[in-house]
Write an enzyme that holds these catalytic residues in place. Structure first.
Site, PDB file in Angstrom:
ATOM      1  N   LYS A  11      95.782  72.752 147.093  1.00 46.91           N
ATOM      2  CA  LYS A  11      96.256  71.538 147.309  1.00 46.91           C
ATOM      3  C   LYS A  11      95.047  70.918 145.878  1.00 46.91           C
ATOM      4  CE  LYS A  11      94.958  70.788 151.353  1.00 46.91           C
ATOM      5  NZ  LYS A  11      94.370  71.500 151.888  1.00 46.91           N
ATOM      6  N   ARG A  19      88.847  77.051 159.601  1.00 45.69           N
ATOM      7  CA  ARG A  19      89.517  76.033 159.419  1.00 45.69           C
ATOM      8  C   ARG A  19      90.707  76.139 159.447  1.00 45.69           C
ATOM      9  NH1 ARG A  19      86.851  76.571 153.378  1.00 45.69           N
ATOM     10  NH2 ARG A  19      88.629  74.847 153.027  1.00 45.69           N
ATOM     11  N   ARG A  33      94.861  64.769 158.746  1.00 47.80           N
ATOM     12  CA  ARG A  33      94.768  65.879 159.258  1.00 47.80           C
ATOM     13  C   ARG A  33      94.934  65.753 160.773  1.00 47.80           C
ATOM     14  NH1 ARG A  33      90.866  68.585 155.067  1.00 47.80           N
ATOM     15  NH2 ARG A  33      90.615  70.425 154.911  1.00 47.80           N
ATOM     16  N   ARG A  70      80.705  76.727 148.259  1.00 49.90           N
ATOM     17  CA  ARG A  70      80.725  75.669 149.303  1.00 49.90           C
ATOM     18  C   ARG A  70      80.255  76.141 150.538  1.00 49.90           C
ATOM     19  NH1 ARG A  70      86.635  72.547 149.255  1.00 49.90           N
ATOM     20  NH2 ARG A  70      86.296  72.729 151.369  1.00 49.90           N
ATOM     21  N   ARG A 125      88.258  82.082 145.571  1.00 48.26           N
ATOM     22  CA  ARG A 125      87.438  80.962 144.581  1.00 48.26           C
ATOM     23  C   ARG A 125      85.490  81.218 144.895  1.00 48.26           C
ATOM     24  NH1 ARG A 125      89.966  75.990 147.361  1.00 48.26           N
ATOM     25  NH2 ARG A 125      88.429  75.806 149.765  1.00 48.26           N
TER      26      ARG A 125
HETATM   27  P1  AMP Z   1      88.941  70.116 152.351  1.00 46.42           P
HETATM   28  O1  AMP Z   1      88.147  69.618 151.436  1.00 46.42           O
HETATM   29  O2  AMP Z   1      89.966  69.183 152.283  1.00 46.42           O
HETATM   30  O3  AMP Z   1      89.039  72.166 152.666  1.00 46.42           O
HETATM   31  O4  AMP Z   1      87.894  69.864 153.162  1.00 46.42           O
HETATM   32  C1  AMP Z   1      86.542  70.098 153.938  1.00 46.42           C
HETATM   33  C2  AMP Z   1      86.341  69.526 155.393  1.00 46.42           C
HETATM   34  O5  AMP Z   1      85.923  68.200 155.371  1.00 46.42           O
HETATM   35  C3  AMP Z   1      87.054  70.197 155.768  1.00 46.42           C
HETATM   36  O6  AMP Z   1      87.026  71.229 157.377  1.00 46.42           O
HETATM   37  C4  AMP Z   1      86.798  68.704 157.401  1.00 46.42           C
HETATM   38  O7  AMP Z   1      85.061  69.116 157.917  1.00 46.42           O
HETATM   39  C5  AMP Z   1      86.884  68.121 156.495  1.00 46.42           C
HETATM   40  N1  AMP Z   1      87.355  67.188 156.177  1.00 46.42           N
HETATM   41  C6  AMP Z   1      88.790  67.047 155.568  1.00 46.42           C
HETATM   42  N2  AMP Z   1      89.865  65.950 155.503  1.00 46.42           N
HETATM   43  C7  AMP Z   1      89.415  65.989 156.478  1.00 46.42           C
HETATM   44  C8  AMP Z   1      90.385  65.508 157.651  1.00 46.42           C
HETATM   45  N3  AMP Z   1      90.997  64.357 156.910  1.00 46.42           N
HETATM   46  N4  AMP Z   1      89.187  64.772 159.031  1.00 46.42           N
HETATM   47  C9  AMP Z   1      88.743  65.487 159.200  1.00 46.42           C
HETATM   48  N5  AMP Z   1      88.226  66.575 158.848  1.00 46.42           N
HETATM   49  C10 AMP Z   1      88.091  66.862 157.306  1.00 46.42           C
END
Ligand code: AMP
Length: 200
Positions: free
Chosen positions: A13, A150, A88, A139, A127
């Protein structure tokens, strides 16, 4: 043009969002990036989100909906945006729907990147290795253990969004297992018909 890109962690994404940003000149609103920035800055939101993020769980809908509501008020989001990592949960999708409706706005497209989950762990390991090779920090939630959490959060809380948007007749899918450029080409084919809306 207002776009939601759905798909599990590691589906591509972020990579594809960057290309959509370049093509259409709309900002990428990544809740993950915004939350990581809040954690780094030590803001109240960051302090609340840090532990949840490090364990691979989802930050509360209240926090995330709040930061998106503020972000889409910024001038650069007026012509549209691509949401990466939001919504989400179904509750977030409903909050987004209400937010947009209150401004008289609608989503242009909801696209799901379909991927083979078994391949995702390998992608996340790549990654991490590529990030290290660039001399950057990996990360904390890109370790195989946290990544599995996740993925689990995705399966239980985010996957139902596909049915949610499909029921509204809004869901389109793209095969995310193809080479990156082919995924981009397929996404553009879905998005080009909406390109006019960018000008408005
Ligand atoms: P991402 O970079 O999108 O993989 O997000 C990293 C982490 O941020 C996720 O594993 C969640 O802990 C938190 N996070 C990001 N977006 C959301 C969302 N829309 N709702 C809840 N937690 C989020």
């Amino acid at each position: 043009m207002r776009i939601i890109l759905l798909g599990p962690p590691g589906a591509g994404k972020g990579t594809q969002s960057e290309r959509i940003v370049q093509r259409f000149g709309i900002p990428q609103l990544s809740t993950g990036d915004m939350l990581r920035a809040a954690v780094a800055a030590g803001t109240p939101v960051g302090l609340e989100a840090k532990a949840v993020m490090e364990s691979g769980g989802l930050v509360s809908d209240r926090i995330v909906v709040g930061i998106v509501a503020d972000r889409i008020e910024e001038p650069d989001a007026r012509r549209g945006f691509i949401l990466d990592g939001f919504p989400r949960t179904v509750a977030q999708a409903e909050a987004l729907g209400e937010m947009l409706a209150s401004k008289g706005l609608k989503l242009s497209a909801v696209i799901e990147l379909k991927v083979d989950e078994a391949a995702l762990i390998g992608r996340i390991e790549n990654r991490a290795a590529e990030t290290l090779a660039r001399g950057q920090a990996v990360r904390k939630d890109d370790t195989p253990e946290v990544f599995k959490q996740r993925l689990e959060a995705y399966r239980t809380q985010t996957a139902p969004l596909s049915a949610y948007y499909a029921q509204k007749g809004m869901l389109q899918t793209v095969d995310g297992m193809q080479p990156i450029d082919k995924v981009t080409a397929d996404l553009m084919a879905v998005l080009e018909p909406h390109a006019e809306a960018v000008a408005s």
